[in-house]
Scaffold this active site. Structure first.
Site, PDB file in Angstrom:
ATOM      1  N   TYR A 177     -24.065   9.177 -20.589  1.00  0.00           N
ATOM      2  CA  TYR A 177     -24.153   8.207 -21.893  1.00  0.00           C
ATOM      3  C   TYR A 177     -25.234   7.756 -22.533  1.00  0.00           C
ATOM      4  CZ  TYR A 177     -20.065   7.767 -18.924  1.00  0.00           C
ATOM      5  OH  TYR A 177     -18.587   7.884 -18.020  1.00  0.00           O
ATOM      6  N   GLU A 231     -15.304  24.687 -16.304  1.00  0.00           N
ATOM      7  CA  GLU A 231     -16.345  25.097 -17.376  1.00  0.00           C
ATOM      8  C   GLU A 231     -17.138  25.824 -17.194  1.00  0.00           C
ATOM      9  OE1 GLU A 231     -16.240  22.552 -20.601  1.00  0.00           O
ATOM     10  OE2 GLU A 231     -14.412  22.486 -20.660  1.00  0.00           O
ATOM     11  N   ASN A 284     -10.030   6.708 -25.051  1.00  0.00           N
ATOM     12  CA  ASN A 284     -10.583   7.980 -25.731  1.00  0.00           C
ATOM     13  C   ASN A 284      -8.809   8.597 -26.054  1.00  0.00           C
ATOM     14  OD1 ASN A 284     -10.554  10.841 -26.098  1.00  0.00           O
ATOM     15  ND2 ASN A 284     -10.899  10.646 -23.867  1.00  0.00           N
ATOM     16  N   CYS A 343     -14.428  13.656 -23.064  1.00  0.00           N
ATOM     17  CA  CYS A 343     -14.803  13.307 -22.306  1.00  0.00           C
ATOM     18  C   CYS A 343     -15.631  13.269 -21.166  1.00  0.00           C
ATOM     19  CB  CYS A 343     -14.092  11.935 -22.036  1.00  0.00           C
ATOM     20  SG  CYS A 343     -12.234  12.010 -21.841  1.00  0.00           S
ATOM     21  N   HIS A 344     -14.788  14.677 -20.719  1.00  0.00           N
ATOM     22  CA  HIS A 344     -15.708  14.959 -19.304  1.00  0.00           C
ATOM     23  C   HIS A 344     -16.824  15.430 -18.962  1.00  0.00           C
ATOM     24  CE1 HIS A 344     -12.611  17.925 -21.046  1.00  0.00           C
ATOM     25  NE2 HIS A 344     -13.697  19.117 -20.296  1.00  0.00           N
TER      26      HIS A 344
END
Length: 103
Positions: free
Chosen positions: A26, A85, A48, A56-57
């Site tokens: 952030y 990921e 979002n 956003c994750h």
DNA sequence: CTCGTGACTTACG
DNA sequence: ACGTAAGCCACGA
């Protein structure tokens, strides 16, 4: 309907730049947009409207913790996505040294 | 305008 | 490491 503000659009735009397998904080996000609205950034993520479009994750706290997540499954879901990921997480923490993406 | 809230950060004990 | 306090910004009521 999406009554988005400039602030939000900037957040999402930057976030889209983050490649898969990487994460951002952030703080970095706010810094990249030239502000210190760390909290406001979180608020933007919460809104979002571009759910799957904006990763956003991939946004975590500056100390490497996952932070929060508004979608189904909350933090659990967020961790799952990150793991998917290729990001390894230790007790809800991420190795920023390895995965932190800088703008 | 003022107030409360928040997916935050940093500082202090 | 942990909890609390203060600081910070954006947004809705």
């Amino acid at each position: 309907m999406a009554a988005l503000t400039q602030f939000q659009l900037i957040c999402y735009k930057l976030l889209k730049r983050v490649p898969s397998g990487k994460v951002t904080t952030y703080k970095a996000l706010a810094k990249a947009m030239g502000t210190k609205a760390y909290r406001a950034v979180g608020n933007a993520m919460k809104l979002n409207p571009f759910a799957p479009e904006v990763p956003c994750h991939r946004v975590v706290k500056s100390d490497g913790r996952v932070g929060n997540y508004s979608a189904e499954g909350r933090i659990k879901r967020k961790i799952e996505l990150l793991r998917n990921e290729g990001i390894k997480i230790k007790e809800g923490k991420i190795e920023l040294k390895k995965y932190l993406h800088e703008f």
